[in-house]
Write a protein that holds these residues in place. Structure first.
Motif, PDB file in Angstrom:
ATOM      1  N   GLN A 296       0.828  -1.194   0.000  1.00 36.34           N
ATOM      2  CA  GLN A 296       0.000   0.000   0.000  1.00 36.34           C
ATOM      3  C   GLN A 296       0.868   1.252   0.000  1.00 36.34           C
ATOM      4  OE1 GLN A 296      -2.401   0.611   3.511  1.00 36.34           O
ATOM      5  NE2 GLN A 296      -4.042   1.529   2.303  1.00 36.34           N
ATOM      6  N   SER A 297       0.470   2.245  -0.791  1.00 36.74           N
ATOM      7  CA  SER A 297       1.171   3.526  -0.769  1.00 36.74           C
ATOM      8  C   SER A 297       0.752   4.307   0.473  1.00 36.74           C
ATOM      9  CB  SER A 297       0.850   4.327  -2.030  1.00 36.74           C
ATOM     10  OG  SER A 297       1.310   3.655  -3.178  1.00 36.74           O
TER      11      SER A 297
ATOM     12  N   TYR B 289       6.373  10.478   1.081  1.00 32.96           N
ATOM     13  CA  TYR B 289       5.510   9.631   0.250  1.00 32.96           C
ATOM     14  C   TYR B 289       6.222   8.316  -0.024  1.00 32.96           C
ATOM     15  CZ  TYR B 289       2.946   7.983  -3.902  1.00 32.96           C
ATOM     16  OH  TYR B 289       2.238   7.235  -4.805  1.00 32.96           O
TER      17      TYR B 289
ATOM     18  N   THR C 170       5.871   4.502  -1.798  1.00 31.15           N
ATOM     19  CA  THR C 170       5.137   3.636  -2.716  1.00 31.15           C
ATOM     20  C   THR C 170       6.063   2.526  -3.200  1.00 31.15           C
ATOM     21  OG1 THR C 170       3.690   3.591  -4.667  1.00 31.15           O
ATOM     22  CG2 THR C 170       5.661   4.987  -4.791  1.00 31.15           C
ATOM     23  N   ASN C 171       5.466   1.355  -3.463  1.00 30.66           N
ATOM     24  CA  ASN C 171       6.253   0.192  -3.912  1.00 30.66           C
ATOM     25  C   ASN C 171       7.397  -0.129  -2.960  1.00 30.66           C
ATOM     26  OD1 ASN C 171       4.684  -0.198  -6.284  1.00 30.66           O
ATOM     27  ND2 ASN C 171       5.833   1.436  -7.304  1.00 30.66           N
TER      28      ASN C 171
ATOM     29  N   GLN D 200       9.505   7.511  -2.058  1.00 29.48           N
ATOM     30  CA  GLN D 200       9.453   8.117  -3.382  1.00 29.48           C
ATOM     31  C   GLN D 200       9.794   9.602  -3.340  1.00 29.48           C
ATOM     32  OE1 GLN D 200       8.915   6.442  -6.169  1.00 29.48           O
ATOM     33  NE2 GLN D 200       9.037   8.221  -7.528  1.00 29.48           N
TER      34      GLN D 200
ATOM     35  N   TYR E  47      -2.785  12.739  -2.914  1.00 28.59           N
ATOM     36  CA  TYR E  47      -2.817  11.473  -3.635  1.00 28.59           C
ATOM     37  C   TYR E  47      -4.149  10.749  -3.400  1.00 28.59           C
ATOM     38  CZ  TYR E  47       2.257  12.037  -4.140  1.00 28.59           C
ATOM     39  OH  TYR E  47       3.498  12.492  -4.448  1.00 28.59           O
TER      40      TYR E  47
ATOM     41  N   ASN F 203      -6.324   7.171  -3.168  1.00 25.05           N
ATOM     42  CA  ASN F 203      -6.151   5.772  -2.769  1.00 25.05           C
ATOM     43  C   ASN F 203      -4.815   5.539  -2.069  1.00 25.05           C
ATOM     44  OD1 ASN F 203      -8.647   5.033  -4.033  1.00 25.05           O
ATOM     45  ND2 ASN F 203      -7.570   5.074  -6.006  1.00 25.05           N
ATOM     46  N   VAL F 204      -4.456   6.488  -1.226  1.00 27.74           N
ATOM     47  CA  VAL F 204      -3.212   6.409  -0.470  1.00 27.74           C
ATOM     48  C   VAL F 204      -3.536   6.540   1.015  1.00 27.74           C
ATOM     49  CG1 VAL F 204      -1.035   7.594   0.030  1.00 27.74           C
ATOM     50  CG2 VAL F 204      -1.754   7.283  -2.334  1.00 27.74           C
TER      51      VAL F 204
ATOM     52  N   GLY G 217       7.833  -0.312   3.735  1.00 27.49           N
ATOM     53  CA  GLY G 217       6.593   0.431   3.671  1.00 27.49           C
ATOM     54  C   GLY G 217       5.395  -0.266   4.278  1.00 27.49           C
TER      55      GLY G 217
END
Length: 410
Positions: A2-3, A26, A28-29, A33, A44, A46-47, A403
Protein backbone atom coordinates in the motif's frame (compact mmCIF):
# COMPACT_ATOMS: atom_id res chain seq x y z
CA UNK A 1 2.20 -2.93 -1.01
CA UNK A 2 0.00 0.00 0.00
CA UNK A 3 1.17 3.53 -0.77
CA UNK A 4 1.48 5.80 2.27
CA UNK A 5 1.87 9.51 2.88
CA UNK A 6 3.10 10.68 6.28
CA UNK A 7 2.39 14.39 6.56
CA UNK A 8 3.96 17.06 8.76
CA UNK A 9 6.43 14.70 10.42
CA UNK A 10 9.83 15.57 11.89
CA UNK A 11 12.61 13.84 9.95
CA UNK A 12 15.54 12.09 11.62
CA UNK A 13 17.46 10.88 8.59
CA UNK A 14 20.05 8.65 10.33
CA UNK A 15 22.97 10.62 8.92
CA UNK A 16 24.31 11.90 12.25
CA UNK A 17 22.36 15.15 12.01
CA UNK A 18 19.82 16.79 14.28
CA UNK A 19 16.18 16.09 13.49
CA UNK A 20 14.82 18.25 10.67
CA UNK A 21 11.60 20.33 10.73
CA UNK A 22 8.29 18.71 9.75
CA UNK A 23 7.99 17.51 6.19
CA UNK A 24 5.89 15.13 4.08
CA UNK A 25 7.06 11.67 3.06
CA UNK A 26 5.51 9.63 0.25
CA UNK A 27 6.11 5.87 0.18
CA UNK A 28 5.14 3.64 -2.72
CA UNK A 29 6.25 0.19 -3.91
CA UNK A 30 8.13 -0.24 -0.65
CA UNK A 31 10.39 2.77 -1.21
CA UNK A 32 10.59 6.40 -0.21
CA UNK A 33 9.45 8.12 -3.38
CA UNK A 34 9.47 11.74 -2.27
CA UNK A 35 10.43 13.86 0.73
CA UNK A 36 8.92 17.34 0.42
CA UNK A 37 8.83 20.21 2.91
CA UNK A 38 5.90 22.48 3.71
CA UNK A 39 2.98 20.16 2.87
CA UNK A 40 3.91 20.42 -0.80
CA UNK A 41 2.97 16.88 -1.76
CA UNK A 42 -0.24 16.59 -3.76
CA UNK A 43 -3.42 15.02 -2.43
CA UNK A 44 -2.82 11.47 -3.64
CA UNK A 45 -5.81 9.23 -4.33
CA UNK A 46 -6.15 5.77 -2.77
CA UNK A 47 -3.21 6.41 -0.47
CA UNK A 48 -3.13 5.77 3.27
CA UNK A 49 -2.44 9.11 4.97
CA UNK A 50 -0.84 9.29 8.41
CA UNK A 51 -0.82 12.51 10.42
CA UNK A 52 2.74 12.99 11.61
CA UNK A 53 2.10 16.14 13.64
CA UNK A 54 4.31 16.16 16.76
CA UNK A 55 5.88 12.88 15.65
CA UNK A 56 9.32 11.89 14.38
CA UNK A 57 10.18 9.52 11.53
CA UNK A 58 13.56 7.78 11.58
CA UNK A 59 15.19 4.84 9.74
CA UNK A 60 14.68 1.31 10.97
CA UNK A 61 17.41 0.14 13.31
CA UNK A 62 20.05 -2.30 12.11
CA UNK A 63 21.33 -4.82 14.63
CA UNK A 64 24.91 -5.46 13.55
CA UNK A 65 25.88 -8.45 15.74
CA UNK A 66 23.00 -10.88 16.11
CA UNK A 67 22.99 -14.23 17.89
CA UNK A 68 19.27 -14.72 17.41
CA UNK A 69 19.27 -18.27 18.80
CA UNK A 70 21.00 -17.44 22.09
CA UNK A 71 18.42 -17.90 24.84
CA UNK A 72 19.68 -16.42 28.11
CA UNK A 73 22.86 -18.45 27.80
CA UNK A 74 25.59 -18.44 30.45
CA UNK A 75 28.45 -19.91 28.45
CA UNK A 76 29.59 -22.07 25.56
CA UNK A 77 27.76 -25.20 26.73
CA UNK A 78 24.46 -23.33 26.87
CA UNK A 79 25.00 -21.92 23.39
CA UNK A 80 25.12 -25.44 21.94
CA UNK A 81 23.16 -27.64 24.29
CA UNK A 82 20.61 -25.64 26.31
CA UNK A 83 17.74 -26.54 23.94
CA UNK A 84 17.06 -29.13 21.26
CA UNK A 85 17.53 -27.57 17.86
CA UNK A 86 13.86 -27.56 16.89
CA UNK A 87 12.91 -25.68 20.09
CA UNK A 88 15.73 -23.23 19.44
CA UNK A 89 14.21 -22.46 16.04
CA UNK A 90 10.90 -21.50 17.69
CA UNK A 91 12.73 -19.32 20.19
CA UNK A 92 14.62 -17.59 17.37
CA UNK A 93 11.35 -16.92 15.55
CA UNK A 94 9.87 -15.30 18.66
CA UNK A 95 12.99 -13.16 19.12
CA UNK A 96 12.82 -12.03 15.49
CA UNK A 97 9.20 -10.98 15.71
CA UNK A 98 9.75 -9.01 18.91
CA UNK A 99 12.81 -7.31 17.44
CA UNK A 100 10.72 -5.77 14.65
CA UNK A 101 8.31 -4.31 17.18
CA UNK A 102 11.30 -2.68 18.88
CA UNK A 103 12.29 -1.00 15.63
CA UNK A 104 14.93 -3.42 14.33
CA UNK A 105 14.14 -3.86 10.65
CA UNK A 106 17.43 -5.59 9.77
CA UNK A 107 19.40 -8.07 11.86
CA UNK A 108 22.89 -9.07 10.74
CA UNK A 109 24.07 -12.48 11.88
CA UNK A 110 27.27 -12.90 13.89
CA UNK A 111 27.35 -16.66 14.38
CA UNK A 112 24.50 -19.06 13.75
CA UNK A 113 23.85 -22.35 15.53
CA UNK A 114 23.43 -25.06 12.89
CA UNK A 115 22.74 -22.48 10.19
CA UNK A 116 19.50 -21.26 11.75
CA UNK A 117 20.00 -17.77 10.30
CA UNK A 118 19.47 -19.06 6.77
CA UNK A 119 16.29 -20.95 7.63
CA UNK A 120 14.93 -18.04 9.65
CA UNK A 121 15.47 -15.68 6.74
CA UNK A 122 13.66 -18.06 4.38
CA UNK A 123 10.73 -18.48 6.80
CA UNK A 124 10.26 -14.73 7.24
CA UNK A 125 10.68 -14.02 3.53
CA UNK A 126 8.04 -16.62 2.66
CA UNK A 127 5.54 -15.10 5.11
CA UNK A 128 5.44 -17.84 7.74
CA UNK A 129 5.74 -15.19 10.45
CA UNK A 130 6.74 -11.55 10.86
CA UNK A 131 10.33 -10.58 11.40
CA UNK A 132 13.15 -8.32 10.27
CA UNK A 133 15.30 -8.75 7.22
CA UNK A 134 17.86 -11.36 8.27
CA UNK A 135 21.39 -11.16 6.85
CA UNK A 136 22.43 -14.77 7.48
CA UNK A 137 25.78 -15.60 9.01
CA UNK A 138 27.67 -18.86 9.01
CA UNK A 139 28.01 -21.11 11.98
CA UNK A 140 30.87 -19.94 14.21
CA UNK A 141 34.00 -21.21 12.48
CA UNK A 142 35.93 -21.95 15.65
CA UNK A 143 39.45 -23.08 16.49
CA UNK A 144 39.79 -25.83 19.09
CA UNK A 145 42.29 -23.65 20.94
CA UNK A 146 45.44 -21.61 20.43
CA UNK A 147 47.97 -23.05 18.01
CA UNK A 148 49.89 -25.85 19.75
CA UNK A 149 47.09 -26.50 22.25
CA UNK A 150 44.46 -27.92 19.92
CA UNK A 151 43.06 -31.37 20.46
CA UNK A 152 40.43 -33.23 18.45
CA UNK A 153 39.55 -35.23 21.54
CA UNK A 154 38.59 -32.13 23.52
CA UNK A 155 36.03 -31.06 20.92
CA UNK A 156 34.77 -34.46 19.80
CA UNK A 157 31.51 -33.91 21.72
CA UNK A 158 30.57 -30.83 19.66
CA UNK A 159 28.37 -31.78 16.68
CA UNK A 160 29.98 -30.45 13.50
CA UNK A 161 26.52 -29.50 12.25
CA UNK A 162 26.13 -27.13 15.20
CA UNK A 163 29.58 -25.53 15.06
CA UNK A 164 32.70 -26.54 13.11
CA UNK A 165 35.63 -26.63 15.53
CA UNK A 166 38.88 -26.91 13.60
CA UNK A 167 42.32 -28.11 14.59
CA UNK A 168 44.27 -27.90 11.30
CA UNK A 169 44.63 -25.32 8.54
CA UNK A 170 43.86 -28.09 6.04
CA UNK A 171 40.30 -28.22 7.38
CA UNK A 172 39.55 -24.59 6.55
CA UNK A 173 38.62 -24.85 2.87
CA UNK A 174 35.95 -27.50 3.36
CA UNK A 175 34.51 -25.84 6.48
CA UNK A 176 34.27 -22.36 4.97
CA UNK A 177 32.89 -23.50 1.62
CA UNK A 178 30.24 -25.55 3.37
CA UNK A 179 28.96 -22.46 5.18
CA UNK A 180 28.65 -20.50 1.95
CA UNK A 181 27.04 -23.46 0.18
CA UNK A 182 24.49 -23.60 3.01
CA UNK A 183 23.48 -19.97 2.42
CA UNK A 184 25.67 -17.79 4.63
CA UNK A 185 26.49 -14.35 3.19
CA UNK A 186 28.78 -13.50 6.11
CA UNK A 187 31.41 -15.79 7.61
CA UNK A 188 32.19 -15.62 11.33
CA UNK A 189 35.56 -16.58 12.73
CA UNK A 190 37.86 -15.90 15.68
CA UNK A 191 41.24 -14.23 15.96
CA UNK A 192 41.20 -14.36 19.78
CA UNK A 193 39.41 -16.02 22.61
CA UNK A 194 37.17 -14.40 25.19
CA UNK A 195 37.35 -14.34 28.99
CA UNK A 196 33.80 -15.77 29.11
CA UNK A 197 34.66 -18.93 27.15
CA UNK A 198 36.87 -21.95 27.83
CA UNK A 199 39.12 -22.47 24.79
CA UNK A 200 41.14 -19.21 25.05
CA UNK A 201 41.00 -15.88 26.84
CA UNK A 202 40.69 -12.43 25.27
CA UNK A 203 44.44 -11.95 24.83
CA UNK A 204 45.15 -15.40 23.39
CA UNK A 205 45.17 -15.90 19.64
CA UNK A 206 42.86 -18.57 18.21
CA UNK A 207 43.15 -18.75 14.44
CA UNK A 208 46.55 -17.32 13.51
CA UNK A 209 47.23 -14.94 10.63
CA UNK A 210 47.80 -17.61 7.95
CA UNK A 211 44.52 -19.30 8.85
CA UNK A 212 42.57 -16.03 8.88
CA UNK A 213 44.11 -15.11 5.53
CA UNK A 214 42.94 -18.38 3.98
CA UNK A 215 39.38 -17.72 5.15
CA UNK A 216 39.48 -14.20 3.74
CA UNK A 217 40.75 -15.52 0.40
CA UNK A 218 37.82 -17.92 0.15
CA UNK A 219 35.37 -15.16 1.16
CA UNK A 220 36.71 -12.94 -1.62
CA UNK A 221 36.56 -15.73 -4.19
CA UNK A 222 32.94 -16.43 -3.32
CA UNK A 223 31.78 -12.84 -2.82
CA UNK A 224 30.79 -13.01 0.84
CA UNK A 225 31.82 -10.88 3.82
CA UNK A 226 33.89 -12.10 6.74
CA UNK A 227 33.66 -10.91 10.32
CA UNK A 228 36.16 -11.72 13.04
CA UNK A 229 35.89 -11.85 16.83
CA UNK A 230 39.02 -10.06 18.05
CA UNK A 231 39.50 -8.65 21.53
CA UNK A 232 43.26 -8.84 22.18
CA UNK A 233 45.60 -6.54 20.28
CA UNK A 234 47.63 -9.21 18.48
CA UNK A 235 44.41 -10.81 17.21
CA UNK A 236 43.08 -7.43 16.08
CA UNK A 237 46.28 -6.84 14.12
CA UNK A 238 46.11 -10.31 12.56
CA UNK A 239 42.51 -9.70 11.50
CA UNK A 240 43.40 -6.35 9.93
CA UNK A 241 46.42 -7.79 8.11
CA UNK A 242 44.36 -10.73 6.84
CA UNK A 243 41.81 -8.31 5.37
CA UNK A 244 38.57 -9.08 7.21
CA UNK A 245 35.54 -6.85 6.58
CA UNK A 246 34.28 -6.54 10.17
CA UNK A 247 36.03 -6.72 13.53
CA UNK A 248 33.75 -7.61 16.43
CA UNK A 249 34.64 -6.09 19.83
CA UNK A 250 38.17 -4.72 19.14
CA UNK A 251 38.34 -4.02 22.85
CA UNK A 252 42.13 -3.66 23.13
CA UNK A 253 42.52 -1.62 19.94
CA UNK A 254 45.36 0.93 19.97
CA UNK A 255 45.91 3.96 17.74
CA UNK A 256 47.99 2.05 15.21
CA UNK A 257 45.26 -0.55 14.77
CA UNK A 258 42.60 2.18 14.49
CA UNK A 259 44.65 3.83 11.75
CA UNK A 260 44.85 0.54 9.87
CA UNK A 261 41.15 -0.21 10.40
CA UNK A 262 40.33 3.12 8.77
CA UNK A 263 42.86 2.68 5.97
CA UNK A 264 41.42 -0.75 5.12
CA UNK A 265 37.76 0.33 5.34
CA UNK A 266 37.00 -2.20 8.09
CA UNK A 267 33.86 -1.80 10.19
CA UNK A 268 33.92 -2.40 13.93
CA UNK A 269 31.12 -3.52 16.23
CA UNK A 270 32.31 -2.51 19.71
CA UNK A 271 31.60 -4.24 22.99
CA UNK A 272 30.82 -2.11 26.02
CA UNK A 273 27.35 -2.79 27.40
CA UNK A 274 27.58 -6.59 27.47
CA UNK A 275 30.89 -6.53 29.35
CA UNK A 276 29.54 -4.02 31.83
CA UNK A 277 26.44 -6.13 32.44
CA UNK A 278 28.59 -9.22 32.90
CA UNK A 279 30.73 -7.53 35.52
CA UNK A 280 27.70 -6.21 37.38
CA UNK A 281 25.37 -9.20 37.10
CA UNK A 282 27.36 -12.28 36.10
CA UNK A 283 27.53 -13.48 39.72
CA UNK A 284 23.73 -13.91 39.70
CA UNK A 285 24.19 -16.69 37.16
CA UNK A 286 27.06 -18.55 38.76
CA UNK A 287 29.81 -16.70 36.88
CA UNK A 288 32.98 -15.21 38.34
CA UNK A 289 33.34 -11.79 36.69
CA UNK A 290 36.30 -10.92 38.89
CA UNK A 291 38.34 -13.55 37.04
CA UNK A 292 38.01 -11.65 33.75
CA UNK A 293 39.88 -8.60 32.52
CA UNK A 294 36.72 -7.02 31.21
CA UNK A 295 37.20 -3.88 33.30
CA UNK A 296 40.34 -3.21 31.24
CA UNK A 297 38.48 -3.92 28.01
CA UNK A 298 35.72 -1.50 29.02
CA UNK A 299 38.31 1.14 29.91
CA UNK A 300 40.03 0.87 26.54
CA UNK A 301 36.75 0.80 24.61
CA UNK A 302 35.64 3.95 26.43
CA UNK A 303 38.84 5.65 25.27
CA UNK A 304 38.94 4.54 21.65
CA UNK A 305 35.27 4.86 20.62
CA UNK A 306 35.15 8.69 20.49
CA UNK A 307 38.51 8.66 18.70
CA UNK A 308 37.29 6.11 16.16
CA UNK A 309 34.15 8.15 15.49
CA UNK A 310 36.15 11.34 14.99
CA UNK A 311 38.49 9.50 12.61
CA UNK A 312 35.56 8.35 10.48
CA UNK A 313 35.77 4.63 11.24
CA UNK A 314 32.48 2.87 10.50
CA UNK A 315 31.07 1.91 13.92
CA UNK A 316 27.94 -0.26 14.02
CA UNK A 317 26.18 -1.58 17.13
CA UNK A 318 24.80 -4.76 18.64
CA UNK A 319 26.58 -6.18 21.66
CA UNK A 320 26.16 -9.95 22.19
CA UNK A 321 22.53 -10.02 23.30
CA UNK A 322 21.05 -13.37 24.28
CA UNK A 323 23.22 -13.89 27.36
CA UNK A 324 21.45 -14.13 30.70
CA UNK A 325 22.77 -10.68 31.66
CA UNK A 326 21.87 -9.15 28.27
CA UNK A 327 18.60 -10.83 27.28
CA UNK A 328 17.00 -10.38 23.90
CA UNK A 329 14.55 -7.51 23.81
CA UNK A 330 16.70 -5.15 25.89
CA UNK A 331 18.66 -3.84 22.89
CA UNK A 332 17.86 -0.18 23.47
CA UNK A 333 19.78 -0.34 26.75
CA UNK A 334 23.02 -0.60 24.81
CA UNK A 335 22.22 2.57 22.88
CA UNK A 336 21.25 4.31 26.11
CA UNK A 337 24.56 3.32 27.73
CA UNK A 338 26.51 5.05 24.96
CA UNK A 339 24.51 8.22 25.55
CA UNK A 340 24.38 8.26 29.34
CA UNK A 341 27.72 6.70 30.26
CA UNK A 342 30.03 7.55 27.36
CA UNK A 343 28.41 10.88 26.43
CA UNK A 344 28.09 10.01 22.75
CA UNK A 345 25.54 12.40 21.15
CA UNK A 346 22.22 10.71 20.43
CA UNK A 347 22.26 11.60 16.72
CA UNK A 348 25.64 9.86 16.39
CA UNK A 349 24.33 6.75 18.14
CA UNK A 350 21.39 6.73 15.73
CA UNK A 351 23.84 6.85 12.82
CA UNK A 352 25.76 3.91 14.32
CA UNK A 353 22.50 1.96 14.62
CA UNK A 354 21.19 2.78 11.13
CA UNK A 355 23.41 4.05 8.31
CA UNK A 356 26.62 2.53 9.67
CA UNK A 357 25.00 -0.89 9.97
CA UNK A 358 24.02 -0.62 6.32
CA UNK A 359 27.53 0.45 5.33
CA UNK A 360 28.94 -2.54 7.18
CA UNK A 361 27.22 -4.89 4.72
CA UNK A 362 27.57 -2.59 1.67
CA UNK A 363 23.82 -1.92 1.67
CA UNK A 364 23.80 1.85 2.27
CA UNK A 365 22.33 2.51 -1.18
CA UNK A 366 19.25 0.51 -0.12
CA UNK A 367 18.75 0.92 3.64
CA UNK A 368 20.08 2.79 6.67
CA UNK A 369 18.79 6.35 6.16
CA UNK A 370 15.67 8.23 5.12
CA UNK A 371 16.41 9.37 1.59
CA UNK A 372 14.49 9.32 -1.67
CA UNK A 373 14.81 6.01 -3.48
CA UNK A 374 15.68 3.99 -0.40
CA UNK A 375 13.69 1.13 1.06
CA UNK A 376 10.99 2.39 3.44
CA UNK A 377 12.28 0.77 6.64
CA UNK A 378 11.12 3.32 9.21
CA UNK A 379 10.10 3.98 12.80
CA UNK A 380 7.41 6.50 13.76
CA UNK A 381 7.84 7.91 17.29
CA UNK A 382 6.04 10.41 19.50
CA UNK A 383 9.33 11.93 20.74
CA UNK A 384 12.70 12.83 19.24
CA UNK A 385 15.42 10.15 19.67
CA UNK A 386 18.08 12.67 18.62
CA UNK A 387 17.39 14.54 21.85
CA UNK A 388 17.21 11.42 24.02
CA UNK A 389 17.94 7.97 22.63
CA UNK A 390 15.93 6.53 25.54
CA UNK A 391 12.63 7.35 23.83
CA UNK A 392 13.19 4.31 21.62
CA UNK A 393 12.17 2.25 24.67
CA UNK A 394 8.99 4.19 25.36
CA UNK A 395 7.73 6.17 22.36
CA UNK A 396 7.69 3.90 19.29
CA UNK A 397 4.22 4.05 17.72
CA UNK A 398 4.72 2.16 14.46
CA UNK A 399 7.44 0.30 12.60
CA UNK A 400 7.50 -0.17 8.82
CA UNK A 401 9.47 -2.70 6.76
CA UNK A 402 9.50 -1.92 3.03
CA UNK A 403 6.59 0.43 3.67
CA UNK A 404 4.46 -2.25 5.34
CA UNK A 405 3.28 -1.62 8.89
CA UNK A 406 4.48 -4.16 11.45
CA UNK A 407 1.89 -5.68 13.78
CA UNK A 408 2.78 -3.99 17.08
CA UNK A 409 0.38 -5.91 19.34
CA UNK A 410 1.24 -9.61 19.18
Amino acid sequence: MQSVVIRNVGLQRGLGWKTEPPTDVYITNGRIQRIASGNSLPAYQNVNTIDGTNKILMPGLIFAHTHIAYDNVCGARDVLFKHPLIRLAYIAAKVAKRATQLGYTTMIGAGSISGLDVYLKEAISSGLFDGPQIIPCSRDIMAAGPLGKRSKEKVAHIPADYMPVLTEIDEIDAAVNREIDDGAVILKTFATGDDQFPNANSNEELFVFEELLRMVQIARQRNVLIRCHARGLSGIKNAIKAGVDIIDHATYADQESLDNILANNISIVPSYYQLKQYLENGHKYGKHPEESNFSLEIENTTKFLPVAEKMGINIAVGDDFGFAWTPHGTYHEELLSYQNQLNIPAEIIIKWATLNGAKMINAEARIGSLEEGKQADMILLSADPAKDIGVLSTHIEQVFISGNAVNMKN
